[in-house]
Scaffold this active site. Structure first.
Site, PDB file in Angstrom:
ATOM      1  N   LYS A  82      25.128  17.701 -14.501  1.00 58.96           N
ATOM      2  CA  LYS A  82      26.257  18.185 -13.695  1.00 58.96           C
ATOM      3  C   LYS A  82      27.017  16.982 -13.191  1.00 58.96           C
ATOM      4  O   LYS A  82      26.438  15.911 -12.990  1.00 58.96           O
ATOM      5  CB  LYS A  82      25.752  18.991 -12.485  1.00 58.96           C
TER       6      LYS A  82
HETATM    7  N1  GLU Z   1      29.962  24.908 -14.955  1.00 61.43           N
HETATM    8  C1  GLU Z   1      29.404  26.056 -15.593  1.00 61.43           C
HETATM    9  C2  GLU Z   1      28.011  26.345 -15.025  1.00 61.43           C
HETATM   10  O1  GLU Z   1      27.719  26.040 -13.908  1.00 61.43           O
HETATM   11  C3  GLU Z   1      29.423  25.946 -17.103  1.00 61.43           C
HETATM   12  C4  GLU Z   1      28.615  24.814 -17.683  1.00 61.43           C
HETATM   13  C5  GLU Z   1      28.858  24.610 -19.170  1.00 61.43           C
HETATM   14  O2  GLU Z   1      29.556  25.390 -19.782  1.00 61.43           O
HETATM   15  O3  GLU Z   1      28.313  23.634 -19.683  1.00 61.43           O
HETATM   16  O4  GLU Z   1      27.194  26.973 -15.640  1.00 61.43           O
END
Ligand code: GLU
Length: 466
Positions: free
Chosen positions: A104
């Site tokens: 993240k």
């Molecule tokens: N930000 C989104 C989540 O928290 C999508 C992550 C992604 O598609 O890699 O799941």
């Protein structure tokens, strides 16, 4: 502090599940911590001076590469929050069986304070910093949209990554997901999290092993309050309404609106586009944001904003039969315990909002295969449909109606395939959670979901000899 509470919640949830699993000594601890977190500070020359920015990219687990997870732009972003979110990504990917580790990122910025040109320059600089350390890389770390970012930011990142020049230039499009369709993205990625929530909730309600909610087994006539009207909240509200639910309240950061007869979600979205807020939407009563979660009882609450929306401080006052976690971490560990005692069920984030990363997986596969989904058998299928229709007419001695013929010979679009794949994955994940839950009747659905994920991650570690 709030962000501490969030990482502690995730730690508690992991511990709750680990107690049911025979994990090797120390593995639960390993899964609790992130492998590494990179802090970046960089300057960008804007408005005649240098502005400094701070950001992070945390890799929780590389048991499978690439690591996957969004990048958020938020003024209150911080390292602890990013690490907790990265851990959730590992668990989420394991739960839905997509072959990624968890990661993240965040940039501490209020996007509304900058023009589009400025945001582009900031994003391109941030991309360079991350790419230099393989924290953006098609095979090692693949960011995606999150709060405050979207297709636009992903297009800038992919373009900047390509411009930097890489040995594996062939796969550079796969360095981020959530790109615009015209720039290597995939149909259905923008709606994916809301669509996945719809499939998950439908399947949960209809499942023979789950209890009735408000006396029902489907969304028809259920009342729903949605907190957060961003990409996820908007699509969730829209799709649940299609399934016959009534959206009786929408809670935003600046106010909340309520209409017991149900809100027209598209009209609310249009009102916000025109005025910048959902405030004073004509067919509803506007209340303060603070009253939002407690003003009106409903069958279902969908927190789709951010972590810690429901904590021990406010959970006594919330009145819903079911809480569906569209955001990451909206219900704290302490609050969940109290809600459970009150008979309120929480459908956990790692399941409910996994649709985003699932469709990101489809996009990534599309990028590295360099072959659009459905291309090879599109005509073949249409031909088979035509043969089938003709055979039906011959055997029955009756002509098909135009509608029947169209349905049988209809071409499958990329969007059809994405939705079908997404539904399959969500339904399978629910089956896995419920099967695990049946063996742990005292545990929450969250603990069951965590147990499924942690057991899978432990199995990967075991297989590679860690
Ligand atoms: N930000 C989104 C989540 O928290 C999508 C992550 C992604 O598609 O890699 O799941």
């Amino acid at each position: 502090m709030a962000h501490h509470q969030f990482s502690q919640s995730v730690e508690t949830f992991i511990g709750d599940a680990a107690q049911y699993l025979a994990l090797p000594e120390g593995l639960a601890e390993r899964i609790t911590q992130c492998n590494s977190t990179y802090t970046v500070r960089f300057g960008v020359k804007l408005r005649g001076r240098i502005f400094s920015f701070e950001g992070w990219r945390s890799v929780h687990s590389e048991h499978i590469e690439p690591a996957k997870g969004g990048i958020r732009y938020a003024p209150d972003a911080n390292l602890q929050e990013v690490e907790a979110l990265a851990a959730l990504m590992s668990l989420k990917c394991a739960l839905v069986n997509v072959p990624f580790g968890g990661s993240k990122g965040a940039l501490k910025i209020d996007p509304s304070e900058w023009t589009e040109d400025e945001l582009e320059r900031i994003t391109r600089r941030f991309t360079q910093e991350l790419a230099r350390r393989a924290l953006i890389h098609p095979g090692r770390n693949v960011p995606a949209p999150d709060m405050g970012t979207g297709e636009r930011e992903m297009a800038w990142m992919a373009d900047e990554y390509r411009k930097m020049g890489h040995a594996d230039a062939l796969n550079s499009l796969a360095c981020v997901t959530g790109k615009p369709v015209s720039r290597g993205g995939i149909e259905g990625r923008v709606e994916a999290t809301g669509r996945g929530l719809q499939y998950a909730l439908r399947a949960y309600l209809a499942h023979p092993a789950t209890p009735m909610i408000a006396g029902r087994k489907s969304l028809k006539d259920m009342t729903v309050v949605v907190q957060g009207f961003g990409n996820v909240g908007y699509h969730a509200a829209k799709f649940l309404r299609e399934d016959g639910a009534k959206i009786i309240g929408i809670v935003e950061h600046d106010c909340a609106i309520f209409a017991p007869a149900g809100l027209d979600v598209e009209a609310v979205a249009a009102h916000r586009r025109a005025t910048g807020s959902i405030m004073n939407f004509a067919q509803a009563e506007t209340r303060t944001a603070d009253e939002g979660l407690t003003y009106m009882a409903a069958d279902i609450l969908i927190p789709a904003a951010k972590e810690n929306a429901i904590t021990e401080a406010n959970c006594d006052l919330v009145n819903y039969a079911l809480i569906v976690e569209a955001a990451n971490g909206p219900v704290s560990a302490g609050a969940e315990q109290i809600l459970t005692q009150r008979g309120i069920t929480v459908l956990p984030d790692l399941f409910i909002n996994a649709g985003g990363v699932v469709v990101s997986y489809f996009e990534w596969v599309k990028n590295i295969t360099h072959l659009p989904f459905g291309l090879m058998d599109k005509r073949q299928k249409a031909h088979t449909g035509g043969v089938f229709a003709a055979a039906l007419e011959q055997v029955s001695g009756r002509p098909l109606t135009d509608a029947m013929r169209l349905e049988i010979t209809r071409e499958t679009s990329e969007l059809d395939l994405v939705r079908s794949g997404l539904e399959e994955i969500m339904v399978r994940a629910l089956d896995d959670i419920l099967a695990r839950h049946a063996t742990l009747p005292e545990a929450s659905l969250r603990t069951a979901a965590y147990a499924v994920s942690i057991a899978r991650i432990a199995e990967y570690y075991r297989a590679i000899g860690l």
